[in-house]
Design an enzyme around this catalytic site. Structure first.
Site, PDB file in Angstrom:
ATOM      1  N   GLY A   8       0.827  -1.201   0.000  1.00  9.52           N
ATOM      2  CA  GLY A   8       0.000   0.000   0.000  1.00  9.52           C
ATOM      3  C   GLY A   8       0.861   1.249   0.000  1.00  9.52           C
ATOM      4  O   GLY A   8       2.052   1.214  -0.317  1.00  9.52           O
ATOM      5  N   SER A   9       0.276   2.347   0.401  1.00  5.62           N
ATOM      6  CA  SER A   9       0.993   3.620   0.411  1.00  5.62           C
ATOM      7  C   SER A   9       1.967   3.667   1.582  1.00  5.62           C
ATOM      8  O   SER A   9       1.824   2.956   2.583  1.00  5.62           O
ATOM      9  CB  SER A   9       0.010   4.787   0.520  1.00  5.62           C
ATOM     10  OG  SER A   9      -0.586   4.812   1.818  1.00  5.62           O
TER      11      SER A   9
ATOM     12  N   GLU B  27       5.440  -3.437   1.555  1.00  8.32           N
ATOM     13  CA  GLU B  27       5.812  -3.029   0.194  1.00  8.32           C
ATOM     14  C   GLU B  27       5.011  -1.771  -0.099  1.00  8.32           C
ATOM     15  O   GLU B  27       3.788  -1.831  -0.239  1.00  8.32           O
ATOM     16  CB  GLU B  27       5.507  -4.154  -0.799  1.00  8.32           C
ATOM     17  CG  GLU B  27       6.178  -3.949  -2.149  1.00  8.32           C
ATOM     18  CD  GLU B  27       5.274  -3.255  -3.147  1.00  8.32           C
ATOM     19  OE1 GLU B  27       5.460  -2.031  -3.348  1.00  8.32           O
ATOM     20  OE2 GLU B  27       4.388  -3.913  -3.703  1.00  8.32           O
ATOM     21  N   LEU B  28       5.704  -0.634  -0.179  1.00  3.87           N
ATOM     22  CA  LEU B  28       5.032   0.656  -0.132  1.00  3.87           C
ATOM     23  C   LEU B  28       5.203   1.449  -1.437  1.00  3.87           C
ATOM     24  O   LEU B  28       5.331   0.869  -2.502  1.00  3.87           O
ATOM     25  CB  LEU B  28       5.554   1.431   1.082  1.00  3.87           C
ATOM     26  CG  LEU B  28       5.467   0.648   2.411  1.00  3.87           C
ATOM     27  CD1 LEU B  28       6.087   1.437   3.562  1.00  3.87           C
ATOM     28  CD2 LEU B  28       4.037   0.249   2.725  1.00  3.87           C
TER      29      LEU B  28
ATOM     30  N   GLU C 187       4.370  11.022  -5.989  1.00  2.00           N
ATOM     31  CA  GLU C 187       4.065   9.824  -6.778  1.00  2.00           C
ATOM     32  C   GLU C 187       2.730  10.017  -7.487  1.00  2.00           C
ATOM     33  O   GLU C 187       1.692  10.134  -6.832  1.00  2.00           O
ATOM     34  CB  GLU C 187       4.006   8.603  -5.873  1.00  2.00           C
ATOM     35  CG  GLU C 187       3.667   7.312  -6.595  1.00  2.00           C
ATOM     36  CD  GLU C 187       3.532   6.114  -5.666  1.00  2.00           C
ATOM     37  OE1 GLU C 187       3.597   4.973  -6.161  1.00  2.00           O
ATOM     38  OE2 GLU C 187       3.340   6.317  -4.444  1.00  2.00           O
TER      39      GLU C 187
END
Length: 477
Positions: free
Chosen positions: A227-228, A249-250, A378
């Site tokens: 996610g973020s 996992e960002l 991003e």
């Protein structure tokens, strides 16, 4: 759709539901339960007990059960693909490809699970250990909360649920609020295939509540989340109180570096794959395009030509190559980010328009290296901001100026320069002469800096989802 708790399809304890919308049309597809804290606690309690039973199932039997699951997926592949396309807004061809990944991933993790050997430390390797032999073995970590985002729900279900179950853990899936339906169907198939009731469950609801309850529950032993970065940091804080393991996992703001001697046709072909796939909603998509000043004009021209040829349309259309974003809210955010980039010096030469959840593929030139998008902003959409540089060292400096470090890539026909850049990038994966959007199921995938903790993949996920026990045979010799 309903949740799956303890092997049963259930509503929330208070009967409340959430609407699931088709982002392309705005129509309500279905509803899912809005889980309460009691629902979450019940699921965790059931998982804790079921894990003890599931852990005792031999690995070869676990593999056979998951093979049955794969067969059920193949029998229902078109229904699953249509559901995924409708609730996510990705073209039906991309949805079919994602469903087709399920057998590949589950087979790969199954093979690895059958080869999780321990190690032996023989006697006499150090002073005082002449009569002792030590060996290690892997044990399940316990209850695993699998928090899955909207962009590739099935691929990430593969990456989290398959190894969790094969390692003997219980898995509780928390899907995105935007598109939980396909994962609810997959979890139903898991139960049908014969996974121990309670060892695989799915809880639906808002991340701010359901996710928080899961992460703060002391009987959850690992939270694996994609996610973020903001959500990842909050998750890590919630898990810290119970010393719950985390694998995160960002976000990413991957640099796509084009050196002066690069093959521009190859680079712009890879741009299509690396930026436009899933309408740009990819964590490891190339998001900053750093192009040598002497080839920037050619790169921009060819990028516009090739992007303009993409067939955009309704996700359900067989010939659509580009769909919509996950929601109108997401498209508005992309629109605002493009407007900010223009205000900071960029010039839109293609696209820049929004219609509901649809956002046109957009190319922006003359973006200064001080712009937000060149550093930490991003953009989760089909946007190509082009930033020029003079030297290789300047390109590396711009690329590494970001707080993110997920992946990156470099294009050059000089392999010495390419390897130099690939090694200099502060990120978890560097691709030479290909877009940073590269993730095989085998490879360890994860980022540096604010892009995450730990890695996922057949090579490494079992390390995250198991504990290592050392057993000593003292004075055995």
């Amino acid at each position: 759709m309903k949740m799956i708790i303890d092997g049963k399809a259930v509503d929330s304890s208070d009967g409340k539901v959430l609407n699931v919308l088709n982002p392309a049309t705005g129509e309500v597809i279905d509803t899912v339960p809005l889980a309460t804290e009691d629902d979450v606690n019940k699921a965790v309690s059931c998982a804790k007990e079921a894990q003890k039973i599931w852990a005792k199932v031999p690995v070869y039997e676990k593999v056979e059960i998951l093979k049955k699951f794969i067969n059920l997926v193949l029998e229902n592949k078109e229904d699953l693909a249509r559901t995924l396309s409708n609730e996510t807004g990705k073209p039906i061809k991309e949805a079919r490809a994602e469903i087709a990944n399920i057998p590949i991933a589950f087979d790969a993790f199954s093979e690895k699970a059958k080869h999780l050997y321990g190690t032996v430390v023989p006697a006499g390797l150090e002073a005082g250990q002449d009569k002792n032999i030590l060996f290690t073995q892997r044990e399940p970590i316990g209850v695993v909360a699998c928090v899955i985002p909207f962009n590739f729900p099935c691929d990430l279900y593969n990456q989290k649920v398959a190894p969790a179950l094969l390692a003997g853990n219980a898995a509780i899936v928390k899907p995105s609020t935007d598109n939980p339906l396909t994962l609810c169907k997959l979890t139903e198939l898991m139960v049908k295939a014969g996974v121990t009731p309670g060892a695989i469950q799915i809880i639906t609801g808002r991340g701010s509540s359901v996710g928080s309850w899961l992460c703060s529950n002391p009987d959850v032993h690992l939270v694996t989340l994609t996610g973020s970065t903001e959500v990842g940091i909050e998750t890590a804080k919630a898990c810290a109180d119970n010393l719950t393991h985390v694998a995160l996992e960002l976000g990413g703001n991957d640099a796509f570096i084009v050196l002066e001697d690069a093959d521009i046709d190859l680079a712009t072909d890879e741009l299509l794959w690396g930026r436009m796939y899933n309408t740009g909603q990819v964590c490891c998509a190339s998001k900053r395009f750093l192009v040598h000043k002497n080839v920037a004009s050619e790169f921009a021209k060819k990028a516009v030509e090739k992007i303009s040829a993409i067939k955009a349309g309704m996700p359900s259309d067989e010939d659509s190559e580009l769909g919509c974003l996950i929601s109108e809210r997401a498209a508005i955010k992309v629109e605002d980010q493009v407007n900010l980039t223009v205000s900071q010096g960029g010039k839109v030469i293609l696209g820049g328009n929004r219609n509901g959840a649809f956002y046109d593929p957009t190319v922006i030139i003359d973006v200064p290296k001080t712009a937000d998008v060149a550093i930490d902003m991003e953009i989760f959409g089909p946007v190509v901001p082009i930033i020029t540089f003079d030297t290789i060292e300047e390109a590396i400096e711009i690329a590494n100026s970001s707080k993110f470090g997920l992946c990156g890539c470099v294009f050059s026909q000089n392999m010495k320069n390419a390897f130099y850049v690939a090694n200099a990038l502060e990120c978890g994966g560097s691709v030479i002469n290909g877009a940073s959007f590269f993730r095989s199921f085998e490879m360890p995938f994860g980022g540096y800096k604010f892009s995450g903790i730990g890695t996922e993949g057949v090579m490494s996920t079992f390390n995250e989802m198991t504990r290592t026990k050392s057993i000593v045979l003292k004075n055995i010799l």
